[in-house]
Design a protein around this motif. Structure first.
Motif, mmCIF file in Angstrom:
data_model
loop_
_atom_site.group_PDB
_atom_site.id
_atom_site.type_symbol
_atom_site.label_atom_id
_atom_site.label_comp_id
_atom_site.label_asym_id
_atom_site.label_seq_id
_atom_site.Cartn_x
_atom_site.Cartn_y
_atom_site.Cartn_z
ATOM 1 N N LYS A 103 6.463 24.991 16.446
ATOM 2 C CA LYS A 103 7.199 26.223 16.095
ATOM 3 C C LYS A 103 7.881 26.828 17.318
ATOM 4 O O LYS A 103 8.930 27.456 17.207
ATOM 5 N N ARG A 104 7.260 26.628 18.464
ATOM 6 C CA ARG A 104 7.909 27.116 19.688
ATOM 7 C C ARG A 104 9.195 26.334 19.929
ATOM 8 O O ARG A 104 10.233 26.896 20.257
ATOM 9 N N LEU A 105 9.115 25.024 19.743
ATOM 10 C CA LEU A 105 10.279 24.181 20.034
ATOM 11 C C LEU A 105 11.350 24.287 18.950
ATOM 12 O O LEU A 105 12.540 24.148 19.229
ATOM 13 N N GLN A 106 10.894 24.503 17.691
ATOM 14 C CA GLN A 106 11.828 24.517 16.555
ATOM 15 C C GLN A 106 11.425 25.678 15.647
ATOM 16 O O GLN A 106 10.719 25.495 14.648
ATOM 17 N N PRO A 107 11.868 26.872 15.970
ATOM 18 C CA PRO A 107 11.381 28.052 15.244
ATOM 19 C C PRO A 107 11.622 28.003 13.729
ATOM 20 O O PRO A 107 10.884 28.615 12.973
ATOM 21 N N ASP A 108 12.642 27.295 13.272
ATOM 22 C CA ASP A 108 12.934 27.295 11.831
ATOM 23 C C ASP A 108 12.322 26.118 11.084
ATOM 24 O O ASP A 108 12.540 25.949 9.891
ATOM 25 N N ILE A 109 11.571 25.307 11.795
ATOM 26 C CA ILE A 109 11.088 24.065 11.175
ATOM 27 C C ILE A 109 10.095 24.351 10.043
ATOM 28 O O ILE A 109 9.382 25.358 10.072
ATOM 29 N N LEU A 110 10.085 23.464 9.053
ATOM 30 C CA LEU A 110 9.076 23.520 7.997
ATOM 31 C C LEU A 110 8.088 22.392 8.254
ATOM 32 O O LEU A 110 8.495 21.250 8.508
ATOM 33 N N ILE A 111 6.804 22.693 8.173
ATOM 34 C CA ILE A 111 5.766 21.699 8.504
ATOM 35 C C ILE A 111 4.894 21.488 7.278
ATOM 36 O O ILE A 111 4.512 22.459 6.613
ATOM 37 N N ASN A 112 4.585 20.230 6.974
ATOM 38 C CA ASN A 112 3.712 19.992 5.818
ATOM 39 C C ASN A 112 2.247 20.224 6.207
ATOM 40 O O ASN A 112 1.924 20.449 7.381
ATOM 41 N N ASN A 113 1.383 20.167 5.207
ATOM 42 C CA ASN A 113 -0.009 20.564 5.457
ATOM 43 C C ASN A 113 -0.903 19.365 5.810
ATOM 44 O O ASN A 113 -2.111 19.460 5.704
ATOM 45 N N ARG A 114 -0.299 18.259 6.225
ATOM 46 C CA ARG A 114 -1.126 17.076 6.463
ATOM 47 C C ARG A 114 -1.709 16.980 7.873
ATOM 48 O O ARG A 114 -2.193 15.927 8.274
ATOM 49 N N ALA A 115 -1.636 18.069 8.629
ATOM 50 C CA ALA A 115 -2.392 18.077 9.888
ATOM 51 C C ALA A 115 -3.714 18.799 9.646
ATOM 52 O O ALA A 115 -4.416 19.171 10.588
ATOM 53 N N GLY A 116 -4.031 19.014 8.371
ATOM 54 C CA GLY A 116 -5.356 19.544 8.028
ATOM 55 C C GLY A 116 -5.474 21.046 8.034
ATOM 56 O O GLY A 116 -6.555 21.578 7.802
#
Ligand code: GLC
Length: 424
Positions: free
Chosen positions: A204-217
């Motif tokens: 989020k620091r590197l890409q403030p608008d990014i959407l991240i899926n929940n597969r990092a637990g």
């Protein structure tokens, strides 16, 4: 402060909700064998032997623009590419690994070409990244070989940083491979191992608008379901991913392709639950996508050209329940009936309280006539005997006011025709 944060998430999700349909691409050195992306593990191929595949991975016909054009033809709005799968082979330039397409025979940074092509085509850019990498013994022996497990984690953090630093704006970070040693386990345990909180904070620091899926637990911006389409709780963004055939990575003699109508029904089901459908293809080692895949995608695109207004930006519609053989989507004032089993000249929607003002078949522009019968049955009639759309016929229905279903107080009342009050 709290509401500011919430509105930011809504803003970041805006394009995702509008999109509804994306292309998933599983590609890598495994395509040389053509037995899917798990072949290294399934065949227990030693890491040194597997690494030699990279000598034969020279995708002469790779053309990222052609992939992007195909996604556009299919009516898709974003793509997600496996930048590195469980076998560890990177399609990008990594300083922390030599097993990359840049440092081996191909000599190309495919992620760079892919990102550029997406942007040129106006598609949102998604990067799949497998946390785990089978080449690390510590992945399997994480308890007895913590040093190797720690090196694996370090590689993961370093490569996520590379991916989110070196390729401009990235719209989706799509993790996979959370578990260690293929063990099921509570997500929190694995999230602790991967330091997922720190990982996502960095992203989020590197890409403030990014959407991240929940597969990092840990909970993130959107949920994923795999191989089936199951809506998340209202208010939660979600996406269903699915193979078009048996495998994610190419299986060369695959005979299990889903039909175009099956794929469209999955797309409609996702849209009906306010979610997205991420449909996968597995290009071959030469970089091309098979006819069986391109033809289905183009057919879907043709359907969307006519029916897309009912899919893109769709909302859930639960005002009137769907019975067997059709699903509802909604967009503002318009409700859409997606009919999977064409009933012939008349279509019955039971238990409708509200009046229908108009009903238009999207495929032909035909206006259906409407009459009301007991049990709140709204009958659309004057329709053709055979389905106007060979896949799914969609009818745009406009109600007078907010659509409502009949409130059933006596569940047996319909037997005498009185579900919606005294029968006429
Ligand atoms: C599973 C598989 C993986 C595939 C993924 C897609 O996690 O292990 O190969 O990439 O599903 O969602």
């Amino acid at each position: 402060m709290k509401s500011q944060k919430a509105s930011t998430l809504q803003q970041r999700l805006k394009w995702f909700h509008e999109a509804r349909f994306g292309l998933f691409i599983h590609w890598g050195v495994h395509a040389v064998m053509g037995r899917g992306e798990w072949a290294m593990f399934f065949d227990r191929i030693p890491a040194r032997e597997y690494a030699k595949l990279a000598d034969r991975f020279r995708p002469k016909r790779f053309d990222a623009d052609a992939w992007a054009q195909l996604a556009l033809d299919a009516g898709m709005k974003y793509m997600v590419l496996t930048t590195r799968h469980h076998d560890g082979f990177c399609l990008f330039d990594s300083k922390v690994s030599d097993f990359t397409s840049v440092k081996t025979a191909a000599g190309r940074d495919f992620v760079a070409e892919y990102v550029q092509a997406c942007r040129k085509a106006g598609l949102k850019v998604g990067l799949y990244y497998s946390l785990m990498d089978w080449r690390f013994p510590g992945y399997f022996n994480y308890k007895s070989n913590p040093a190797s497990a720690a090196a694996l984690r370090q590689q993961c953090h370093d490569q996520v940083r590379e991916l989110l630093t070196n390729y401009g704006k990235i719209d989706v970070l799509w993790y996979d491979g959370l578990w260690l040693n293929h063990e099921a386990g509570p997500d929190e345990t694995w999230a602790k191992f991967w330091k997922s909180k720190e990982l996502n904070a960095m992203a989020k620091r590197l890409q403030p608008d990014i959407l991240i899926n929940n597969r990092a637990g840990i909970p993130a911006d959107f949920g994923t379901c795999e191989g089936h389409v199951s809506a998340a709780e209202p208010g939660q963004a979600w996406e269903a991913c699915m193979t078009m055939s048996s495998g994610w990575g190419q299986i060369k003699h695959d005979v299990n392709f889903k039909t175009t109508v099956q794929l469209l029904q999955h797309l409609v089901a996702a849209a009906a639950g306010e979610g997205n459908f991420l449909l996968n293809v597995g290009p071959g080692a030469d970089g091309t996508i098979r006819n069986a895949e391109t033809s289905r995608l183009r057919e879907m695109g043709r359907w969307l050209k006519v029916n897309g207004e009912a899919i893109y930006g769709s909302q859930r519609f639960s005002g009137i329940p769907a019975e067997f053989g059709y699903l509802w989507t909604r967009k503002g004032k318009d409700c859409y009936l997606h009919i999977f089993h064409w009933p012939g000249k008349e279509m019955v929607i039971p238990l409708v309280k509200s009046k229908v003002v108009s009903a238009t078949v999207l495929a032909t522009g035909q206006r259906a006539k409407v009459r009301r019968e007991c049990n709140g049955r709204t009958v659309l009639y004057g329709l053709p005997e055979t389905p106007p759309d060979k896949y799914i016929t969609t009818i745009r229905i406009r109600f007078a006011g907010e659509p409502e279903a009949v409130k059933v107080t006596d569940p047996a009342a319909w037997l005498t025709g009185e579900a919606a009050g005294p029968a006429r």
